[in-house]
Motif scaffolding. Structure first.
Motif, PDB file in Angstrom:
ATOM      1  N   VAL A 113      -8.098  21.054  65.248  1.00 23.53           N
ATOM      2  CA  VAL A 113      -8.652  20.523  66.494  1.00 23.53           C
ATOM      3  C   VAL A 113      -9.538  21.564  67.161  1.00 23.53           C
ATOM      4  O   VAL A 113     -10.671  21.285  67.583  1.00 23.53           O
ATOM      5  N   GLU A 114      -9.023  22.779  67.254  1.00 27.79           N
ATOM      6  CA  GLU A 114      -9.745  23.844  67.954  1.00 27.79           C
ATOM      7  C   GLU A 114     -11.094  24.143  67.309  1.00 27.79           C
ATOM      8  O   GLU A 114     -12.130  24.198  67.994  1.00 27.79           O
ATOM      9  N   TRP A 115     -11.116  24.299  65.986  1.00 30.46           N
ATOM     10  CA  TRP A 115     -12.371  24.667  65.327  1.00 30.46           C
ATOM     11  C   TRP A 115     -13.350  23.509  65.266  1.00 30.46           C
ATOM     12  O   TRP A 115     -14.576  23.725  65.254  1.00 30.46           O
ATOM     13  N   ALA A 116     -12.855  22.286  65.267  1.00 36.36           N
ATOM     14  CA  ALA A 116     -13.763  21.140  65.356  1.00 36.36           C
ATOM     15  C   ALA A 116     -14.437  21.097  66.722  1.00 36.36           C
ATOM     16  O   ALA A 116     -15.636  20.801  66.836  1.00 36.36           O
ATOM     17  N   TRP A 117     -13.672  21.400  67.774  1.00 34.60           N
ATOM     18  CA  TRP A 117     -14.272  21.469  69.103  1.00 34.60           C
ATOM     19  C   TRP A 117     -15.292  22.602  69.179  1.00 34.60           C
ATOM     20  O   TRP A 117     -16.351  22.474  69.818  1.00 34.60           O
ATOM     21  N   ARG A 118     -15.004  23.732  68.542  1.00 36.02           N
ATOM     22  CA  ARG A 118     -15.956  24.848  68.566  1.00 36.02           C
ATOM     23  C   ARG A 118     -17.288  24.445  67.926  1.00 36.02           C
ATOM     24  O   ARG A 118     -18.354  24.900  68.347  1.00 36.02           O
ATOM     25  N   ALA A 119     -17.226  23.577  66.922  1.00 37.34           N
ATOM     26  CA  ALA A 119     -18.458  23.159  66.241  1.00 37.34           C
ATOM     27  C   ALA A 119     -19.339  22.299  67.135  1.00 37.34           C
ATOM     28  O   ALA A 119     -20.570  22.401  67.079  1.00 37.34           O
ATOM     29  N   VAL A 120     -18.726  21.417  67.941  1.00 36.38           N
ATOM     30  CA  VAL A 120     -19.521  20.482  68.745  1.00 36.38           C
ATOM     31  C   VAL A 120     -19.679  20.926  70.196  1.00 36.38           C
ATOM     32  O   VAL A 120     -20.467  20.324  70.938  1.00 36.38           O
ATOM     33  N   ASP A 121     -18.964  21.949  70.610  1.00 32.47           N
ATOM     34  CA  ASP A 121     -19.015  22.384  72.011  1.00 32.47           C
ATOM     35  C   ASP A 121     -20.422  22.747  72.480  1.00 32.47           C
ATOM     36  O   ASP A 121     -20.775  22.468  73.634  1.00 32.47           O
ATOM     37  N   PRO A 122     -21.281  23.365  71.651  1.00 23.96           N
ATOM     38  CA  PRO A 122     -22.648  23.641  72.123  1.00 23.96           C
ATOM     39  C   PRO A 122     -23.411  22.389  72.531  1.00 23.96           C
ATOM     40  O   PRO A 122     -24.179  22.409  73.502  1.00 23.96           O
ATOM     41  N   PHE A 123     -23.200  21.275  71.818  1.00 22.33           N
ATOM     42  CA  PHE A 123     -23.866  20.032  72.195  1.00 22.33           C
ATOM     43  C   PHE A 123     -23.327  19.528  73.533  1.00 22.33           C
ATOM     44  O   PHE A 123     -24.092  19.067  74.391  1.00 22.33           O
ATOM     45  N   ILE A 124     -22.018  19.574  73.702  1.00 17.88           N
ATOM     46  CA  ILE A 124     -21.406  19.091  74.945  1.00 17.88           C
ATOM     47  C   ILE A 124     -21.948  19.852  76.139  1.00 17.88           C
ATOM     48  O   ILE A 124     -22.333  19.255  77.158  1.00 17.88           O
ATOM     49  N   LYS A 125     -22.019  21.157  76.033  1.00 19.96           N
ATOM     50  CA  LYS A 125     -22.476  21.975  77.159  1.00 19.96           C
ATOM     51  C   LYS A 125     -23.944  21.725  77.472  1.00 19.96           C
ATOM     52  O   LYS A 125     -24.330  21.640  78.647  1.00 19.96           O
ATOM     53  N   ARG A 126     -24.765  21.587  76.433  1.00 24.23           N
ATOM     54  CA  ARG A 126     -26.200  21.363  76.680  1.00 24.23           C
ATOM     55  C   ARG A 126     -26.429  19.981  77.267  1.00 24.23           C
ATOM     56  O   ARG A 126     -27.179  19.823  78.248  1.00 24.23           O
ATOM     57  N   TRP A 127     -25.796  18.964  76.697  1.00 22.20           N
ATOM     58  CA  TRP A 127     -26.022  17.604  77.169  1.00 22.20           C
ATOM     59  C   TRP A 127     -25.448  17.374  78.561  1.00 22.20           C
ATOM     60  O   TRP A 127     -25.929  16.507  79.294  1.00 22.20           O
ATOM     61  N   SER A 128     -24.439  18.146  78.931  1.00 16.87           N
ATOM     62  CA  SER A 128     -23.878  17.991  80.284  1.00 16.87           C
ATOM     63  C   SER A 128     -24.865  18.431  81.362  1.00 16.87           C
ATOM     64  O   SER A 128     -24.731  18.057  82.530  1.00 16.87           O
ATOM     65  N   ARG A 129     -25.876  19.206  80.958  1.00 16.45           N
ATOM     66  CA  ARG A 129     -26.900  19.641  81.922  1.00 16.45           C
ATOM     67  C   ARG A 129     -28.143  18.756  81.878  1.00 16.45           C
ATOM     68  O   ARG A 129     -29.014  18.882  82.735  1.00 16.45           O
ATOM     69  N   GLU A 130     -28.211  17.883  80.882  1.00 17.82           N
ATOM     70  CA  GLU A 130     -29.372  16.994  80.760  1.00 17.82           C
ATOM     71  C   GLU A 130     -28.976  15.605  81.239  1.00 17.82           C
ATOM     72  O   GLU A 130     -28.640  14.725  80.451  1.00 17.82           O
ATOM     73  N   MET A 131     -28.988  15.413  82.521  1.00 18.02           N
ATOM     74  CA  MET A 131     -28.423  14.211  83.146  1.00 18.02           C
ATOM     75  C   MET A 131     -29.473  13.197  83.580  1.00 18.02           C
ATOM     76  O   MET A 131     -29.138  12.181  84.184  1.00 18.02           O
ATOM     77  N   ASP A 132     -30.739  13.460  83.283  1.00 17.23           N
ATOM     78  CA  ASP A 132     -31.797  12.605  83.830  1.00 17.23           C
ATOM     79  C   ASP A 132     -32.246  11.491  82.889  1.00 17.23           C
ATOM     80  O   ASP A 132     -32.698  10.436  83.348  1.00 17.23           O
ATOM     81  N   TYR A 133     -32.120  11.713  81.570  1.00 14.45           N
ATOM     82  CA  TYR A 133     -32.774  10.767  80.652  1.00 14.45           C
ATOM     83  C   TYR A 133     -32.066  10.791  79.309  1.00 14.45           C
ATOM     84  O   TYR A 133     -31.560  11.821  78.859  1.00 14.45           O
ATOM     85  N   ILE A 134     -32.034   9.629  78.662  1.00 18.76           N
ATOM     86  CA  ILE A 134     -31.538   9.524  77.295  1.00 18.76           C
ATOM     87  C   ILE A 134     -32.380   8.490  76.567  1.00 18.76           C
ATOM     88  O   ILE A 134     -32.731   7.448  77.136  1.00 18.76           O
ATOM     89  N   ILE A 135     -32.764   8.784  75.331  1.00 23.22           N
ATOM     90  CA  ILE A 135     -33.574   7.821  74.586  1.00 23.22           C
ATOM     91  C   ILE A 135     -32.701   6.628  74.198  1.00 23.22           C
ATOM     92  O   ILE A 135     -31.470   6.731  74.152  1.00 23.22           O
ATOM     93  N   THR A 136     -33.324   5.514  73.931  1.00 24.47           N
ATOM     94  CA  THR A 136     -32.593   4.296  73.586  1.00 24.47           C
ATOM     95  C   THR A 136     -33.056   3.777  72.226  1.00 24.47           C
ATOM     96  O   THR A 136     -34.120   4.145  71.730  1.00 24.47           O
ATOM     97  N   TYR A 137     -32.226   2.918  71.637  1.00 23.08           N
ATOM     98  CA  TYR A 137     -32.571   2.226  70.400  1.00 23.08           C
ATOM     99  C   TYR A 137     -32.135   0.777  70.541  1.00 23.08           C
ATOM    100  O   TYR A 137     -31.138   0.483  71.223  1.00 23.08           O
TER     101      TYR A 137
END
Length: 488
Positions: A439-463
């Motif tokens: 669990v811990e090392w899986a979170w370490r792998a994706v944590d950079p995305f979580i932290k970056r996306w938590s600061r990008e709150m204005d826009y998200i592309i759609t499909y």
């Protein structure tokens, strides 16, 4: 059943959606197959003001709706195992009543038991704390089954684990990921390690890249309250897709014992290359489904689903790239992709080999030989190897053909993932359950995305709903000739 089988089974959240759709039908199917021990008693914990008869009426309704092959004669035997326990999760009386039910006459402490937490993650600690206070604790023979998510990020996962270990040992915890119970996922181990020609080419010298896709055609349905807080990265990538990645990439374990198997999976996760803050957008893309058409019907976009917050930018699609820096996989990209409201429900692993090193056919009508593939479909089940053969005729032309290595014969019934995992819990086999360092090392792998996306709150592309995600998902691929394999 082994002599270590525990014969008291308690379901917290027994009236919830997970229990109705998965746990109760799986236990019922095990009953029909004669795989439950005769002495097993099941205690259903819920808030509804019922007695045993009210519960059994509800149980019958759920099995008729979700079990698929309801038989009244099996139901009578199955129903005889149940007791209904009414109470609120935060009230100590609930746990005292449970302790009385699970204590044999004259015993000093409650009988050995399984506690299945089919409840909200935020209620885990409340239940475990109260269980411990009522006499169920780390010194007893108890097993705690916890559903994902295991935290919301790395920090919360570590905190949750510390809370759990205040009352129970790691050996008592069964973290469940139902993907690991799928027979085709387990067959991946056999396919790799029982076939010398396959394992010999399962490395960076022969494999160009690996794709792991989990696609859903449904939207959020009645899970908007949870999903709008979690998103696809937490809901699918950190657990399901990462677990499949470890099975594809792991080294041969010395045995199939639980810890030896999980040790190899952890080595894979620890070898994932850290992603720099400046490279987040080159390694991952997120998107959200908009209105579209699925099965010839118009469906709403995510923002219009009931229960979704106004102006939500929660991702319903993620495509991410990881590298595993070890001797076997250095330089091979692993592409992970998941999304809701895609054209069809499917789960797959697509492995593309490198181009052949010799252009033997360059002076023939064959302009280019495409690489070979191994195509493992988890849902629906299939396992195929894609090769090239000559077309009949005078000219030198080729076409692809597939060798089908699927293992299920006509008439052989598929075992539901939850059925397999529930049997393992009863037997005390933890090989298909997740240890905390996974669990811990899986979170370490994706944590950079979580932290970056938590600061990008204005826009998200759609499909558009009913498509395979945004066109931008191809930008994370390393080469121009790499593409998402949508059809197997």
């Amino acid at each position: 059943m082994s002599e270590d089988c525990i014969c008291q089974f308690v379901i917290f959240g027994a009236t919830g959606d997970l229990a109705s759709r998965k746990l109760l039908p799986s236990l019922y199917h095990l009953q029909c197959a004669g795989l439950l021990p005769e002495e097993l008693q099941i205690h259903a914990v819920g808030r509804r003001p019922w007695d045993d008869s009210g519960w059994l009426e509800f149980l019958r309704e759920q099995l008729e709706s979700f079990a698929g092959d309801f038989h009244p004669e099996h139901f009578e035997k199955f129903a005889a195992r149940f007791h209904y326990v009414r109470g609120e999760l935060h009230e100590a009386d609930l746990y005292q009543n449970l302790a009385k039910q699970l204590t044999k006459d004259g015993a000093q402490q409650p009988e050995r038991s399984i506690f299945y937490l089919a409840i909200r993650p935020q209620d885990f600690f409340t239940v475990l704390q109260n269980l411990s206070a009522a006499g169920f604790h780390r010194d007893g023979d108890y097993r705690i089954v916890i559903e994902k998510p295991f935290g919301n990020d790395l920090e919360s996962a570590i905190q949750l684990n510390e809370q759990i270990h205040r009352h129970f040992r790691e050996e008592q915890i069964y973290r469940i990921d139902h993907y690991l119970g799928k027979e085709i996922v387990q067959n991946l181990l056999v396919f790799r390690f029982a076939n010398l020609p396959i394992e010999a080419v399962w490395n960076r010298n022969f494999i160009d890249h690996v794709q792991i896709t989990v696609a859903e055609d449904l939207g959020v349905e009645n899970r908007a309250g949870y999903y709008d807080q979690a998103g696809a990265l937490r809901d699918m990538v950190q657990n399901h897709l990462m677990q499949i990645l470890t099975l594809v990439a792991m080294e041969p374990p010395p045995s199939l014992e639980a810890d030896t198997l999980r040790d190899e999976k952890v080595k894979v996760l620890r070898s994932i290359r850290p992603i720099p803050k400046t490279a987040i957008h080159a390694h991952a893309i997120r998107a959200q489904y908009g209105p579209g058409i699925i099965d010839h019907q118009h469906v709403p976009g995510y923002a219009d689903e009931p229960g979704v917050a106004p102006n939500s930018i929660t991702e319903t699609f993620v495509a991410a790239k990881f590298y595993i820096d070890n001797w076997r996989w250095r330089g091979v990209p692993f592409y992970l992709r998941t999304g809701k409201r895609m054209p069809t429900k499917s789960s797959s692993v697509a492995i593309r080999f490198r181009h052949t090193p010799q252009q033997l056919f360059r002076e023939t009508p064959i302009d280019r030989i495409e690489p070979n593939w191994i195509l493992l479909s988890l849902e629906p089940e299939s396992l195929k190897i894609e090769l090239h053969v000559k077309e009949p005729g005078l000219e030198m032309r080729i076409r692809p053909t597939q060798l089908n290595a699927s293992y299920r014969r006509d008439g052989e019934k598929e075992l539901d993932a939850y059925e397999a995992l529930l049997l393992d819990v009863l037997e005390g086999d933890k090989a298909l359950f997740i240890r905390f360092d996974e669990v811990e090392w899986a979170w370490r792998a994706v944590d950079p995305f979580i932290k970056r996306w938590s600061r990008e709150m204005d826009y998200i592309i759609t499909y558009p709903a009913g498509t395979w995600g945004p066109e931008e998902a191809t930008r994370i691929m390393d080469k121009e000739d790499q593409f998402w394999r949508n059809q197997l």
